[in-house]
Write a protein that holds these residues in place. Structure first.
Motif, PDB file in Angstrom:
ATOM      1  N   ILE A   1      -9.198  14.978  -1.074  1.00 42.20           N
ATOM      2  CA  ILE A   1     -10.457  14.621  -0.415  1.00 42.20           C
ATOM      3  C   ILE A   1     -10.873  15.688   0.594  1.00 42.20           C
ATOM      4  O   ILE A   1     -11.998  16.182   0.545  1.00 42.20           O
ATOM      5  N   ILE A   2      -9.993  16.038   1.508  1.00 41.31           N
ATOM      6  CA  ILE A   2     -10.332  17.038   2.530  1.00 41.31           C
ATOM      7  C   ILE A   2     -10.578  18.404   1.893  1.00 41.31           C
ATOM      8  O   ILE A   2     -11.479  19.120   2.311  1.00 41.31           O
ATOM      9  N   LYS A   3      -9.818  18.749   0.886  1.00 40.88           N
ATOM     10  CA  LYS A   3      -9.987  20.038   0.204  1.00 40.88           C
ATOM     11  C   LYS A   3     -11.403  20.148  -0.344  1.00 40.88           C
ATOM     12  O   LYS A   3     -12.048  21.188  -0.231  1.00 40.88           O
ATOM     13  N   GLU A   4     -11.922  19.060  -0.901  1.00 40.77           N
ATOM     14  CA  GLU A   4     -13.280  19.087  -1.460  1.00 40.77           C
ATOM     15  C   GLU A   4     -14.313  19.326  -0.361  1.00 40.77           C
ATOM     16  O   GLU A   4     -15.286  20.024  -0.570  1.00 40.77           O
ATOM     17  N   LYS A   5     -14.074  18.757   0.814  1.00 39.68           N
ATOM     18  CA  LYS A   5     -15.030  18.932   1.911  1.00 39.68           C
ATOM     19  C   LYS A   5     -15.021  20.365   2.438  1.00 39.68           C
ATOM     20  O   LYS A   5     -16.031  20.857   2.911  1.00 39.68           O
ATOM     21  N   LYS A   6     -13.874  21.046   2.362  1.00 41.85           N
ATOM     22  CA  LYS A   6     -13.777  22.418   2.860  1.00 41.85           C
ATOM     23  C   LYS A   6     -14.419  23.413   1.903  1.00 41.85           C
ATOM     24  O   LYS A   6     -14.839  24.474   2.307  1.00 41.85           O
TER      25      LYS A   6
ATOM     26  N   ILE B   1       0.837  -1.204   0.000  1.00 39.66           N
ATOM     27  CA  ILE B   1       0.000   0.000   0.000  1.00 39.66           C
ATOM     28  C   ILE B   1       0.874   1.257   0.000  1.00 39.66           C
ATOM     29  O   ILE B   1       1.745   1.403   0.851  1.00 39.66           O
ATOM     30  N   PRO B   2       0.631   2.186  -0.931  1.00 40.13           N
ATOM     31  CA  PRO B   2       1.415   3.432  -0.994  1.00 40.13           C
ATOM     32  C   PRO B   2       0.896   4.467   0.015  1.00 40.13           C
ATOM     33  O   PRO B   2       0.198   5.410  -0.332  1.00 40.13           O
ATOM     34  N   THR B   3       1.247   4.299   1.265  1.00 40.80           N
ATOM     35  CA  THR B   3       0.701   5.104   2.354  1.00 40.80           C
ATOM     36  C   THR B   3       0.974   6.600   2.190  1.00 40.80           C
ATOM     37  O   THR B   3       0.098   7.427   2.443  1.00 40.80           O
ATOM     38  N   PHE B   4       2.178   6.963   1.780  1.00 39.36           N
ATOM     39  CA  PHE B   4       2.516   8.378   1.619  1.00 39.36           C
ATOM     40  C   PHE B   4       1.633   9.027   0.551  1.00 39.36           C
ATOM     41  O   PHE B   4       1.115  10.121   0.743  1.00 39.36           O
ATOM     42  N   THR B   5       1.477   8.349  -0.572  1.00 40.75           N
ATOM     43  CA  THR B   5       0.674   8.895  -1.663  1.00 40.75           C
ATOM     44  C   THR B   5      -0.791   8.979  -1.271  1.00 40.75           C
ATOM     45  O   THR B   5      -1.464   9.982  -1.558  1.00 40.75           O
ATOM     46  N   LEU B   6      -1.297   7.961  -0.604  1.00 43.91           N
ATOM     47  CA  LEU B   6      -2.694   7.984  -0.169  1.00 43.91           C
ATOM     48  C   LEU B   6      -2.954   9.077   0.864  1.00 43.91           C
ATOM     49  O   LEU B   6      -4.018   9.695   0.861  1.00 43.91           O
ATOM     50  N   THR B   7      -1.988   9.336   1.717  1.00 50.37           N
ATOM     51  CA  THR B   7      -2.131  10.417   2.695  1.00 50.37           C
ATOM     52  C   THR B   7      -2.180  11.759   1.986  1.00 50.37           C
ATOM     53  O   THR B   7      -2.986  12.630   2.334  1.00 50.37           O
ATOM     54  N   TRP B   8      -1.352  11.938   0.960  1.00 52.88           N
ATOM     55  CA  TRP B   8      -1.368  13.184   0.180  1.00 52.88           C
ATOM     56  C   TRP B   8      -2.719  13.361  -0.505  1.00 52.88           C
ATOM     57  O   TRP B   8      -3.297  14.453  -0.466  1.00 52.88           O
ATOM     58  N   ILE B   9      -3.221  12.297  -1.101  1.00 54.01           N
ATOM     59  CA  ILE B   9      -4.527  12.359  -1.770  1.00 54.01           C
ATOM     60  C   ILE B   9      -5.607  12.737  -0.765  1.00 54.01           C
ATOM     61  O   ILE B   9      -6.464  13.579  -1.044  1.00 54.01           O
ATOM     62  N   TYR B  10      -5.567  12.130   0.406  1.00 53.84           N
ATOM     63  CA  TYR B  10      -6.548  12.438   1.444  1.00 53.84           C
ATOM     64  C   TYR B  10      -6.477  13.912   1.834  1.00 53.84           C
ATOM     65  O   TYR B  10      -7.490  14.597   1.884  1.00 53.84           O
TER      66      TYR B  10
END
Length: 91
Positions: free
Chosen positions: A85-90, A72-81
């Motif tokens: 993802i969070i940017k869209e919610k804001k 699992i690419p944890t660093f990349t998934l954290t960046w995407i999150y």
């Protein structure tokens, strides 16, 4: 270059380093013993607050290879999150 893109490039690099254990099967497993806590430390420093704390725990568990999660690419998934993802919610 914006900070978020530097984090993405670093994340891709660190995810690549984490994938090295697949290239050299036996030596790679010993590498994971060193890389798991190092990756947790790096991701904690890259992402502050709750995101960094949660990501560091996930990275430690993932890189240690528990439950077959070493791919699992944890660093990349954290960046995407954080930046997609969070940017869209804001907004």
């Amino acid at each position: 270059m914006k900070k978020k893109y530097k984090l993405l490039l670093l994340g891709l690099l660190f995810d690549g380093i984490g994938m090295l254990s697949f290239i050299i099967p036996i030596i790679g497993e010993f590498f994971d013993i060193i890389w798991a806590p190092a990756s947790a430390f790096f991701i904690y420093k890259m992402y502050k607050g709750t995101e960094g704390k949660v990501a560091s725990i996930v990275s430690l568990v993932e890189e240690a290879g528990f439950f077959g999660t070493d791919f699992i690419p944890t660093f990349t998934l954290t960046w995407i999150y954080k930046y997609l993802i969070i940017k869209e919610k804001k907004d």
